[in-house]
Motif scaffolding. Structure first.
Motif, mmCIF file in Angstrom:
data_model
loop_
_atom_site.group_PDB
_atom_site.id
_atom_site.type_symbol
_atom_site.label_atom_id
_atom_site.label_comp_id
_atom_site.label_asym_id
_atom_site.label_seq_id
_atom_site.Cartn_x
_atom_site.Cartn_y
_atom_site.Cartn_z
ATOM 1 N N ASP A 47 -2.720 -16.421 -3.118
ATOM 2 C CA ASP A 47 -3.812 -15.440 -3.144
ATOM 3 C C ASP A 47 -3.452 -14.204 -2.327
ATOM 4 O OD1 ASP A 47 -5.359 -17.052 -4.773
ATOM 5 O OD2 ASP A 47 -6.599 -17.823 -3.124
ATOM 6 N N GLN A 48 -2.853 -14.408 -1.163
ATOM 7 C CA GLN A 48 -2.477 -13.277 -0.299
ATOM 8 C C GLN A 48 -1.395 -12.424 -0.950
ATOM 9 O OE1 GLN A 48 -1.485 -15.209 3.389
ATOM 10 N NE2 GLN A 48 -3.594 -15.135 4.124
ATOM 11 N N HIS A 49 -0.406 -13.074 -1.548
ATOM 12 C CA HIS A 49 0.667 -12.326 -2.199
ATOM 13 C C HIS A 49 0.148 -11.580 -3.422
ATOM 14 C CE1 HIS A 49 4.365 -13.201 0.020
ATOM 15 N NE2 HIS A 49 3.776 -14.337 0.346
ATOM 16 N N ALA A 50 -0.705 -12.211 -4.212
ATOM 17 C CA ALA A 50 -1.276 -11.544 -5.381
ATOM 18 C C ALA A 50 -2.096 -10.324 -4.956
ATOM 19 C CB ALA A 50 -2.126 -12.519 -6.195
ATOM 20 N N ALA A 85 -1.703 -8.541 -2.241
ATOM 21 C CA ALA A 85 -0.781 -7.514 -1.746
ATOM 22 C C ALA A 85 -0.134 -6.769 -2.913
ATOM 23 C CB ALA A 85 0.284 -8.148 -0.853
ATOM 24 N N VAL A 86 0.290 -7.503 -3.930
ATOM 25 C CA VAL A 86 0.906 -6.864 -5.096
ATOM 26 C C VAL A 86 -0.116 -5.964 -5.791
ATOM 27 C CG1 VAL A 86 1.911 -7.268 -7.383
ATOM 28 C CG2 VAL A 86 2.622 -8.682 -5.449
ATOM 29 N N ARG A 87 -1.322 -6.453 -5.961
ATOM 30 C CA ARG A 87 -2.377 -5.650 -6.596
ATOM 31 C C ARG A 87 -2.581 -4.344 -5.837
ATOM 32 N NH1 ARG A 87 -6.716 -8.573 -5.610
ATOM 33 N NH2 ARG A 87 -7.084 -7.281 -3.797
ATOM 34 N N ASP A 88 -2.669 -4.428 -4.509
ATOM 35 C CA ASP A 88 -2.879 -3.232 -3.693
ATOM 36 C C ASP A 88 -1.692 -2.271 -3.797
ATOM 37 O OD1 ASP A 88 -5.305 -4.266 -2.938
ATOM 38 O OD2 ASP A 88 -4.660 -4.856 -0.921
ATOM 39 N N ILE A 89 -0.492 -2.809 -3.777
ATOM 40 C CA ILE A 89 0.706 -1.972 -3.885
ATOM 41 C C ILE A 89 0.702 -1.218 -5.208
ATOM 42 C CG2 ILE A 89 3.221 -2.051 -4.242
ATOM 43 C CD1 ILE A 89 3.200 -4.351 -2.105
ATOM 44 N N LEU A 90 0.401 -1.909 -6.288
ATOM 45 C CA LEU A 90 0.449 -1.271 -7.602
ATOM 46 C C LEU A 90 -0.721 -0.322 -7.835
ATOM 47 C CD1 LEU A 90 1.721 -4.219 -9.809
ATOM 48 C CD2 LEU A 90 3.034 -2.350 -8.788
ATOM 49 N N LEU A 116 3.726 -2.650 -15.164
ATOM 50 C CA LEU A 116 3.762 -2.501 -13.708
ATOM 51 C C LEU A 116 4.220 -3.786 -13.020
ATOM 52 C CD1 LEU A 116 0.460 -0.537 -13.006
ATOM 53 C CD2 LEU A 116 2.789 0.306 -12.701
ATOM 54 N N LEU A 117 3.634 -4.907 -13.422
ATOM 55 C CA LEU A 117 3.976 -6.178 -12.791
ATOM 56 C C LEU A 117 5.429 -6.572 -13.037
ATOM 57 C CD1 LEU A 117 0.683 -8.108 -13.558
ATOM 58 C CD2 LEU A 117 1.538 -7.478 -11.279
ATOM 59 N N ALA A 118 5.878 -6.423 -14.270
ATOM 60 C CA ALA A 118 7.269 -6.773 -14.584
ATOM 61 C C ALA A 118 8.233 -5.856 -13.841
ATOM 62 C CB ALA A 118 7.504 -6.701 -16.086
ATOM 63 N N GLY A 119 7.911 -4.573 -13.781
ATOM 64 C CA GLY A 119 8.763 -3.640 -13.048
ATOM 65 C C GLY A 119 8.836 -3.973 -11.574
ATOM 66 N N TYR A 120 7.700 -4.349 -11.017
ATOM 67 C CA TYR A 120 7.674 -4.741 -9.605
ATOM 68 C C TYR A 120 8.549 -5.976 -9.377
ATOM 69 C CZ TYR A 120 5.914 -6.153 -5.043
ATOM 70 O OH TYR A 120 5.824 -6.521 -3.732
ATOM 71 N N ALA A 121 8.404 -6.978 -10.235
ATOM 72 C CA ALA A 121 9.192 -8.205 -10.097
ATOM 73 C C ALA A 121 10.684 -7.917 -10.247
ATOM 74 C CB ALA A 121 8.748 -9.244 -11.123
ATOM 75 N N ARG A 122 11.044 -7.126 -11.236
ATOM 76 C CA ARG A 122 12.461 -6.771 -11.427
ATOM 77 C C ARG A 122 12.989 -6.027 -10.208
ATOM 78 N NH1 ARG A 122 11.008 -4.433 -17.015
ATOM 79 N NH2 ARG A 122 11.030 -6.274 -18.343
ATOM 80 N N GLY A 123 12.174 -5.130 -9.662
ATOM 81 C CA GLY A 123 12.580 -4.389 -8.477
ATOM 82 C C GLY A 123 12.834 -5.302 -7.287
ATOM 83 N N LEU A 124 11.976 -6.304 -7.115
ATOM 84 C CA LEU A 124 12.189 -7.264 -6.029
ATOM 85 C C LEU A 124 13.522 -7.986 -6.191
ATOM 86 C CD1 LEU A 124 8.727 -9.067 -5.673
ATOM 87 C CD2 LEU A 124 9.768 -7.437 -4.086
ATOM 88 N N LEU A 125 13.779 -8.451 -7.400
ATOM 89 C CA LEU A 125 15.011 -9.196 -7.650
ATOM 90 C C LEU A 125 16.244 -8.315 -7.450
ATOM 91 C CD1 LEU A 125 13.826 -11.268 -10.711
ATOM 92 C CD2 LEU A 125 14.354 -12.136 -8.417
ATOM 93 N N VAL A 164 2.883 -12.417 -8.395
ATOM 94 C CA VAL A 164 2.942 -11.544 -9.577
ATOM 95 C C VAL A 164 2.435 -12.308 -10.794
ATOM 96 C CG1 VAL A 164 4.532 -10.401 -11.184
ATOM 97 C CG2 VAL A 164 4.783 -10.028 -8.711
ATOM 98 N N CYS A 165 2.863 -13.561 -10.922
ATOM 99 C CA CYS A 165 2.425 -14.388 -12.050
ATOM 100 C C CYS A 165 0.915 -14.614 -12.020
ATOM 101 C CB CYS A 165 3.135 -15.738 -12.032
ATOM 102 S SG CYS A 165 4.906 -15.610 -12.340
ATOM 103 N N LEU A 166 0.390 -14.865 -10.844
ATOM 104 C CA LEU A 166 -1.049 -15.068 -10.711
ATOM 105 C C LEU A 166 -1.810 -13.822 -11.171
ATOM 106 C CD1 LEU A 166 -3.286 -16.983 -9.750
ATOM 107 C CD2 LEU A 166 -2.999 -16.026 -7.459
#
Length: 115
Positions: free
Chosen positions: A43-46, A48-53, A68-77, A107-109
């Motif tokens: 919940d905390q990570h989701a 944080a990602v929501r706020d960032i995006l 947006l979500l896929a780009g964020y995940a790819r960027g992390l990797l 991100v998945c959540l």
């Protein structure tokens, strides 16, 4: 032509999110049902990602959420230099999962909530 490019971006994003959902989303959510700490971390990570995006990406409302979500995940990797990941394999492993795995599961959540 732009519409075709936009559609291709969404298809690519969905592929990324579907793969991530299989590797991180489903296992993490199963662990979250068994281990409350994993649920709280997801919940905390989701959030944080929501706020960032939403707050950190200019004109984010004009971009499909999946892109947006896929780009964020790819960027992390890419940032972490990891093409493949050793994913936690059981509930206890998710309780001790590192930041990257929990963030990807977050991100998945979010992707599940926006679908």
């Amino acid at each position: 032509m732009f519409l075709l490019g936009s559609a291709l971006l969404e298809v690519s994003a969905r592929k990324t999110l579907n793969r991530l959902h299989r590797t991180h989303g489903v296992p993490a959510q199963e662990a979250a049902r068994q281990v409350p700490a994993v649920s709280a971390a997801l919940d905390q990570h989701a959030a944080a990602v929501r706020d960032i995006l939403e707050l950190g990406v200019e004109n984010s409302a004009a971009v499909p959420g999946s892109v947006l979500l896929a780009g964020y995940a790819r960027g992390l990797l890419e940032h972490c230099g990891r093409e493949s990941l050793c994913v936690p394999h059981d509930h206890d492993s998710w309780a001790d999962a590192d930041w990257l795995h929990l963030r990807l599961a977050g991100v998945c959540l979010l992707a599940t909530e926006k679908a």
